[in-house]
Scaffold this motif. Structure first.
Motif, mmCIF file in Angstrom:
data_model
loop_
_atom_site.group_PDB
_atom_site.id
_atom_site.type_symbol
_atom_site.label_atom_id
_atom_site.label_comp_id
_atom_site.label_asym_id
_atom_site.label_seq_id
_atom_site.Cartn_x
_atom_site.Cartn_y
_atom_site.Cartn_z
ATOM 1 N N LEU A 63 28.019 32.179 0.912
ATOM 2 C CA LEU A 63 27.749 30.995 -0.091
ATOM 3 C C LEU A 63 28.928 30.750 -0.890
ATOM 4 C CD1 LEU A 63 25.618 29.262 -0.709
ATOM 5 C CD2 LEU A 63 24.847 31.058 -2.337
ATOM 6 N N LYS A 67 30.687 27.230 -1.711
ATOM 7 C CA LYS A 67 30.743 26.670 -3.173
ATOM 8 C C LYS A 67 32.294 26.440 -3.354
ATOM 9 C CE LYS A 67 27.258 29.124 -5.526
ATOM 10 N NZ LYS A 67 26.770 30.077 -6.754
ATOM 11 N N GLN A 121 25.065 18.021 -6.033
ATOM 12 C CA GLN A 121 25.076 19.270 -5.425
ATOM 13 C C GLN A 121 25.634 20.373 -6.235
ATOM 14 O OE1 GLN A 121 24.609 20.276 -1.852
ATOM 15 N NE2 GLN A 121 23.142 18.371 -1.925
ATOM 16 N N LYS A 124 23.116 21.975 -8.062
ATOM 17 C CA LYS A 124 21.961 22.685 -7.209
ATOM 18 C C LYS A 124 22.579 23.945 -7.093
ATOM 19 C CE LYS A 124 20.721 22.435 -2.385
ATOM 20 N NZ LYS A 124 20.246 21.545 -1.228
ATOM 21 N N TRP A 125 24.066 23.993 -6.647
ATOM 22 C CA TRP A 125 24.601 25.187 -6.516
ATOM 23 C C TRP A 125 25.308 26.037 -7.492
ATOM 24 C CZ3 TRP A 125 23.344 27.061 -1.821
ATOM 25 C CH2 TRP A 125 22.911 26.138 -0.726
#
Ligand SMILES: Cc1ncc(CNC=O)c(N)n1
Length: 252
Positions: A63, A67, A121, A124-125
């Motif tokens: 992740l 990111k 996005q 969201k992250w």
């Protein structure tokens, strides 16, 4: 939800059927670009089958890497806007085919939508896209390269080749993650759809067809040589960009 994203993106890139025919014709017989892809196969594969992309497609992506890529790519796409704008100016001044401006303009419109997509996005992250976000060195170097292609001394043929290469690397990379049998994490599917979708594939083909048409018309071998160098530089920058996202310490 995903279907909606697909349709939106599809609509953004879809041109007239005439434009798409041109795209298809660009694929039919081997042109200059396909020759380069073979000649520089290792670099092409390095950019379009990078370990970061492979890690998305096999579901092992970390992740933090995703990111990092997301934040840095937002910076890159913002820098892509003036480059595409400069390309529109060149197309308008130098092109022998008036549909070029419209084709490139559709790419520009899609970038506007894309910047909004990045913001959603990021939300969201939990990635912050503020001024706090520092462009990494490979990103700075890539953006500087884009800037070097914006000047009026850079031929339209050379600049449109760069644009095709920039878009085609992402298209081929993310299309791989959508292939059957891959293990792309469901939460990354919308990202892969953004660049891997078929309409974007056709869009890339229409850029390729523009470049090929220009190669055919030019009597200046130097321009074709310059375009090849620019093609290689794009691949190198794309590879460095993936390396940086992956977090290789020497690429920060
Ligand atoms: C580093 C890089 N290369 C190509 C693209 C694709 N173009 C527009 O989105 C991109 N987003 N980022």
């Amino acid at each position: 939800m995903r279907l909606q994203t697909e349709r939106q993106t599809d609509r953004l890139y879809r041109g007239t059927s005439e434009m798409e025919e041109k795209g298809k014709n660009g694929d039919q017989k081997e042109g200059v670009i396909d020759t380069w892809k073979k000649k520089h196969h290792q670099l092409w594969v390095g950019a379009t089958r990078h370990p970061l992309i492979l890690s998305i497609s096999d579901g092992t992506i970390h992740l933090p890497a995703f990111k990092r890529w997301l934040g840095q790519d937002y910076i890159f796409v913002r820098a892509l806007v003036p480059f595409v704008a400069s390309l529109i100016v060149k197309a308008w001044k130098e092109s022998d085919d008036s549909s070029d401006v419209e084709i490139i303009l559709r790419g520009m419109a899609a970038l506007s939508d894309e910047l909004e997509w990045f913001k959603k996005q990021a939300n969201k992250w939990g990635v912050h896209l503020s001024e706090m976000l520092v462009p990494s060195r490979p990103n700075q170097e890539y953006c500087r390269f884009l800037e070097s292609l914006m000047g009026p001394e850079v031929e339209y043929t050379v600049a449109v080749t760069a644009y095709w290469a920039i878009e085609a690397v992402y298209q081929e990379s993310f299309a791989l993650c959508l292939e059957e049998g891959t293990r792309t994490p469901p939460e990354l599917m919308d990202t892969c759809q953004r660049w891997g979708n078929e309409a974007f594939g056709k869009y890339c083909s229409s850029l390729k067809a523009i470049a090929e048409r220009r190669f055919k018309k030019t009597s200046d071998e130097e321009v074709i040589k310059k375009a090849e160098v620019v093609f290689l530089r794009v691949l190198e920058h794309e590879i460095e960009f993936w390396n940086m996202s992956r977090g290789d310490p020497q690429h920060q």
